[in-house]
Design a protein around this motif. Structure first.
Motif, PDB file in Angstrom:
ATOM      1  N   GLU A 255     -55.040  39.187  34.603  1.00 17.72           N
ATOM      2  CA  GLU A 255     -55.232  40.516  35.184  1.00 17.72           C
ATOM      3  C   GLU A 255     -56.718  40.752  35.467  1.00 17.72           C
ATOM      4  OE1 GLU A 255     -54.329  45.259  34.366  1.00 17.72           O
ATOM      5  OE2 GLU A 255     -53.715  43.770  32.884  1.00 17.72           O
ATOM      6  N   LYS A 256     -57.580  40.335  34.549  1.00 19.49           N
ATOM      7  CA  LYS A 256     -59.020  40.441  34.794  1.00 19.49           C
ATOM      8  C   LYS A 256     -59.414  39.640  36.028  1.00 19.49           C
ATOM      9  CE  LYS A 256     -60.369  40.982  29.965  1.00 19.49           C
ATOM     10  NZ  LYS A 256     -61.059  40.347  28.836  1.00 19.49           N
ATOM     11  N   LYS A 257     -58.822  38.465  36.157  1.00 21.63           N
ATOM     12  CA  LYS A 257     -59.094  37.610  37.313  1.00 21.63           C
ATOM     13  C   LYS A 257     -58.668  38.310  38.612  1.00 21.63           C
ATOM     14  CE  LYS A 257     -58.225  32.871  38.796  1.00 21.63           C
ATOM     15  NZ  LYS A 257     -57.552  31.617  38.489  1.00 21.63           N
ATOM     16  N   ALA A 258     -57.549  39.005  38.589  1.00 25.74           N
ATOM     17  CA  ALA A 258     -57.090  39.752  39.767  1.00 25.74           C
ATOM     18  C   ALA A 258     -58.055  40.882  40.103  1.00 25.74           C
ATOM     19  CB  ALA A 258     -55.683  40.298  39.532  1.00 25.74           C
ATOM     20  N   TRP A 259     -58.566  41.563  39.082  1.00 26.50           N
ATOM     21  CA  TRP A 259     -59.551  42.626  39.309  1.00 26.50           C
ATOM     22  C   TRP A 259     -60.825  42.062  39.941  1.00 26.50           C
ATOM     23  CZ3 TRP A 259     -59.270  47.679  39.576  1.00 26.50           C
ATOM     24  CH2 TRP A 259     -58.207  48.342  38.957  1.00 26.50           C
ATOM     25  N   VAL A 260     -61.290  40.949  39.414  1.00 29.23           N
ATOM     26  CA  VAL A 260     -62.494  40.309  39.960  1.00 29.23           C
ATOM     27  C   VAL A 260     -62.264  39.937  41.418  1.00 29.23           C
ATOM     28  CG1 VAL A 260     -63.882  38.189  39.863  1.00 29.23           C
ATOM     29  CG2 VAL A 260     -63.396  39.465  37.772  1.00 29.23           C
TER      30      VAL A 260
ATOM     31  N   LEU B 256     -45.677  36.606  43.297  1.00 29.02           N
ATOM     32  CA  LEU B 256     -45.494  37.807  44.099  1.00 29.02           C
ATOM     33  C   LEU B 256     -46.757  38.115  44.900  1.00 29.02           C
ATOM     34  CD1 LEU B 256     -43.876  40.331  44.926  1.00 29.02           C
ATOM     35  CD2 LEU B 256     -44.831  41.465  42.897  1.00 29.02           C
ATOM     36  N   GLY B 257     -47.909  38.046  44.234  1.00 29.20           N
ATOM     37  CA  GLY B 257     -49.169  38.298  44.926  1.00 29.20           C
ATOM     38  C   GLY B 257     -49.414  37.320  46.053  1.00 29.20           C
ATOM     39  N   GLU B 258     -49.083  36.049  45.826  1.00 27.39           N
ATOM     40  CA  GLU B 258     -49.287  35.036  46.865  1.00 27.39           C
ATOM     41  C   GLU B 258     -48.302  35.203  48.015  1.00 27.39           C
ATOM     42  OE1 GLU B 258     -52.040  33.276  46.865  1.00 27.39           O
ATOM     43  OE2 GLU B 258     -52.428  34.318  44.981  1.00 27.39           O
ATOM     44  N   TYR B 259     -47.069  35.616  47.728  1.00 28.56           N
ATOM     45  CA  TYR B 259     -46.104  35.882  48.796  1.00 28.56           C
ATOM     46  C   TYR B 259     -46.597  37.008  49.684  1.00 28.56           C
ATOM     47  CZ  TYR B 259     -42.546  33.044  46.416  1.00 28.56           C
ATOM     48  OH  TYR B 259     -41.846  32.018  45.828  1.00 28.56           O
ATOM     49  N   VAL B 260     -47.053  38.087  49.064  1.00 26.69           N
ATOM     50  CA  VAL B 260     -47.544  39.230  49.831  1.00 26.69           C
ATOM     51  C   VAL B 260     -48.788  38.840  50.629  1.00 26.69           C
ATOM     52  CG1 VAL B 260     -48.505  41.562  49.645  1.00 26.69           C
ATOM     53  CG2 VAL B 260     -46.524  40.924  48.278  1.00 26.69           C
ATOM     54  N   ALA B 261     -49.661  38.042  50.047  1.00 25.47           N
ATOM     55  CA  ALA B 261     -50.863  37.584  50.761  1.00 25.47           C
ATOM     56  C   ALA B 261     -50.472  36.746  51.973  1.00 25.47           C
ATOM     57  CB  ALA B 261     -51.761  36.779  49.828  1.00 25.47           C
TER      58      ALA B 261
ATOM     59  N   ALA C  94     -56.602  38.583  50.736  1.00 25.10           N
ATOM     60  CA  ALA C  94     -57.101  38.423  49.363  1.00 25.10           C
ATOM     61  C   ALA C  94     -57.063  39.758  48.619  1.00 25.10           C
ATOM     62  CB  ALA C  94     -58.517  37.870  49.380  1.00 25.10           C
ATOM     63  N   PHE C  95     -57.479  40.819  49.289  1.00 23.12           N
ATOM     64  CA  PHE C  95     -57.499  42.138  48.644  1.00 23.12           C
ATOM     65  C   PHE C  95     -56.079  42.626  48.363  1.00 23.12           C
ATOM     66  CE2 PHE C  95     -57.681  46.797  48.834  1.00 23.12           C
ATOM     67  CZ  PHE C  95     -58.499  47.019  47.750  1.00 23.12           C
TER      68      PHE C  95
ATOM     69  N   VAL D 173     -54.371  43.524  44.741  1.00 25.59           N
ATOM     70  CA  VAL D 173     -53.832  44.856  44.452  1.00 25.59           C
ATOM     71  C   VAL D 173     -52.378  44.754  44.007  1.00 25.59           C
ATOM     72  CG1 VAL D 173     -53.211  47.074  45.499  1.00 25.59           C
ATOM     73  CG2 VAL D 173     -55.464  46.094  45.914  1.00 25.59           C
ATOM     74  N   VAL D 174     -51.601  43.913  44.672  1.00 28.49           N
ATOM     75  CA  VAL D 174     -50.204  43.721  44.277  1.00 28.49           C
ATOM     76  C   VAL D 174     -50.124  43.194  42.847  1.00 28.49           C
ATOM     77  CG1 VAL D 174     -48.161  42.295  44.716  1.00 28.49           C
ATOM     78  CG2 VAL D 174     -49.278  43.472  46.595  1.00 28.49           C
ATOM     79  N   LYS D 175     -50.977  42.230  42.505  1.00 26.50           N
ATOM     80  CA  LYS D 175     -50.978  41.687  41.147  1.00 26.50           C
ATOM     81  C   LYS D 175     -51.375  42.747  40.128  1.00 26.50           C
ATOM     82  CE  LYS D 175     -52.051  36.981  42.608  1.00 26.50           C
ATOM     83  NZ  LYS D 175     -53.060  35.903  42.593  1.00 26.50           N
TER      84      LYS D 175
END
Length: 139
Positions: free
Chosen positions: A5-10, A83-88, A124-125, A129-131
């Protein structure tokens, strides 16, 4: 907050800040012939390389306290990542229509390159955000 989650925020912060700084630099250096006549290649390469380096460094700092076992994540973390990669994928696919149309219309390279860069930055953004939302609200 987990390591992933920290990695997603970064990733979200870098994906938002770097393109904004890039655009500000381009706008500040706009020549008399208009923005399309600007020298954008070097700043774009610096922005892309800078984003990669910032992501690596900030992720290393964010994960410095996490034990090695926690970095891999569990099944929920993998599902959120997928999920995040699918949306990206869908975001970059849809946003890539703009540079494709610009190329077909034989627009200046400036607009094609920058719209493609924006498509990748947007993907990427949105992925981040999805993650983050999935981590906060549950999957």
């Amino acid at each position: 907050m987990s390591y992933l989650e920290k990695k997603a925020w970064v990733y979200a912060v870098v994906a938002l800040v770097v393109p904004v700084v890039y655009a500000a630099i381009l706008l500040a250096r706009t020549p008399a012939g208009g923005i399309a006549a600007s020298h954008y290649v070097t700043p774009m390469i610096v922005a892309i390389a800078g984003a990669i380096v910032l992501n690596i460094l900030a992720t290393a700092v964010a994960g410095s306290g996490a034990p090695r076992e926690a970095r891999g994540g569990d099944e929920r973390d993998r599902a959120i990542g997928r999920l995040g990669e699918y949306v990206a994928f869908y975001a970059v696919s849809i946003a890539s229509v703009v540079p494709l149309v610009l190329a077909m219309r034989e627009a200046p390279y400036f607009w094609i390159a920058n719209s493609l860069y924006l498509a990748f930055a947007l993907a990427a953004f949105v992925s981040s955000v999805v993650k983050i939302v999935a981590y906060r609200r549950g999957l």
